[in-house]
Design an enzyme around this catalytic site. Structure first.
Site, PDB file in Angstrom:
ATOM      1  CE  LYS A   1      -3.872   2.353   2.770  1.00 40.29           C
ATOM      2  NZ  LYS A   1      -4.388   2.193   3.784  1.00 40.29           N
TER       3      LYS A   1
ATOM      4  CG  ASP B   1     -14.399   1.913   7.241  1.00 39.69           C
ATOM      5  OD1 ASP B   1     -15.449   1.648   7.113  1.00 39.69           O
ATOM      6  OD2 ASP B   1     -13.579   2.142   6.576  1.00 39.69           O
TER       7      ASP B   1
END
Length: 441
Positions: A53, A149
């Site tokens: 990432k 989340d």
């Protein structure tokens, strides 16, 4: 003149002093881009894969920098759990941070649910996967880390579809009680997290995670979310508030499953089921699904939802092209040993049918006043106060790139075995000032 590096055009570039080669973009978002990388230090082919990432480095002293540091710290704290994505290291160059994690070729759970419908009439498999997710969330809570989340897009699945991994701790917190209303993805938020009730002084982040697990469990059972948003303005949620058996009357779920959802979706957070009790209830349930006889005696909503979910053919999931079509790696021959999953299709094959739009209601022939349940939506983050500044956002990913020198970095590549003991030191070291002329070996 050297061109400033961005996260969106790094395919074909090297990091970790040439050890990792970024070969393909596999995901992107407002905060960065995720690449598939090959570990060229692997002794025997094929080389090991990692997910990298890439996020732009935040300015010193900014809230974005604090969030980046916190995300790494939280994931490093809990990633020794078998159902939490393993963080291996964090690498930096002058402009970007590269968070190196395990690669999960099965993709994200949202795509898996949409393309496969794997849990239809399969109680044992559903229990296995959901309990893995529940255990991952409970492991986070045991470390006083609350995800905030949890959604299918933040769950990855193995190639054989036997393991799931919770990921993306960008919005996680250690605060058991938060006033950051609207933090997360609205379709999976509890009503108190959405914050429409202005009299609330905050919400329980623990109970908010439990609520999100309930939404995911329902989508696993019957391919539907219970409502768009858990507010009284939503007709489906309003119907549930008036009648706690609403889901059992409109979806093909068993009475025992309906009882679980009544406990998960309690309007009062303190009365909501705990994770240990939820685990016990899931283990003890005989079936999550209505029988055919029960469906035949149910409402038109239940019959229609059952017909759509249980009878429709399932579209084949997308497949990956062989590795040699992505990029050529000198010294490696992938002709007989590719890194993609079995059954790879030709790149000219037509793409799979996309999941239905969230605003497409289930069509019911009978005139039933009960609002229709809608298909599983792709969640959107509604956490503007938690996002990095606008300068950190990168949209419009570029897939083309110009040749460039290898990115010079200064980070080691620790093994997973040593990560648990060293993560605090790692978090501190990765944010040291970068020197482009110095590389650690």
């Amino acid at each position: 003149m050297d061109r400033k590096c961005t996260c969106s055009d790094l395919v074909g570039q090297y990091i970790d002093d040439g050890r990792l080669l970024l070969i393909q973009t596999i995901g992107s978002g407002s905060n960065g881009v995720v690449y598939l990388a090959l570990d060229l230090a692997t002794e025997n082919p094929p080389p090991r894969q990692y997910a990298v990432k890439c996020v732009p480095k935040a300015p010193r002293g900014s809230r974005a920098l604090y969030m980046q540091r916190q995300e790494v710290e939280f994931q490093a704290t809990v990633c020794d759990h078998p159902n939490i994505l393993t963080l291996h290291t964090v690498i930096e160059d002058e402009h970007n941070l590269f968070i190196v994690s395990d690669h999960c070729p099965g993709g994200d759970f949202f795509t898996f649910l949409s393309n496969n419908r794997p849990f239809r009439r399969n109680d044992a498999y559903l229990k296995r996967i959901f309990l893995q997710l529940l255990d991952a969330v409970e492991a986070c809570h045991d470390e006083n880390i609350f995800h905030r989340d949890i959604k299918p897009e933040n769950i990855l699945i193995s190639a054989d579809a036997k393991q799931v991994y919770l990921c993306d701790f960008g919005l996680a917190t250690t605060k058991p009680f938060s006033r950051s209303f609207g933090c997360g993805s609205s379709h999976y938020m509890s009503p108190e997290c959405i914050g429409f009730d202005m009299s609330l002084q905050g919400y329980s982040t623990r109970q908010n995670d439990v609520w999100a697990l309930g939404v995911i469990l329902l989508s696993m059972i019957c391919g539907h979310n219970p409502w768009r948003h858990a507010t009284i303005e939503d007709p489906c949620y309003r119907a549930f508030v008036k009648d706690s058996d609403y889901l059992g009357k409109t979806l093909p779920i068993s009475a025992a499953a309906n009882n679980i959802f009544r406990r998960i979706f309690m309007p009062e957070p303190l009365r909501r089921v705990s994770l240990p009790l939820l685990r016990l209830m899931v283990l003890q349930i005989d079936t999550f699904f209505m029988t055919d006889d029960e469906i035949s005696r149910s409402s038109d909503h239940v019959k229609n939802a059952a017909a759509r979910f249980f009878a429709e053919p399932v579209p084949r999931p997308p497949t990956s092209p062989p590795l040699e079509r992505w990029i050529h790696v000198p010294g490696w021959d992938f002709s007989d040993n590719t890194l993609c999953s079995e059954g790879s299709a030709d790149s000219s094959a037509s793409p799979p049918t996309p999941p239905p739009h969230y605003d497409e209601p289930v069509q019911c022939e009978a005139a039933d006043p009960t609002p229709a349940i809608l298909e599983v939506p792709r969640g959107q983050n509604n956490n503007e106060d938690e996002h990095p500044p606008e300068s950190m956002h990168h949209s419009g990913v570029q897939f083309g790139h110009e040749p460039r020198e290898r990115i010079r970095i200064r980070r080691s590549f620790p093994s997973k075995a040593s990560l648990k003991e060293r993560h605090m030191g790692l978090v501190g070291r990765i944010f040291d000032r970068f020197s482009p002329h110095r590389v650690e070996h």
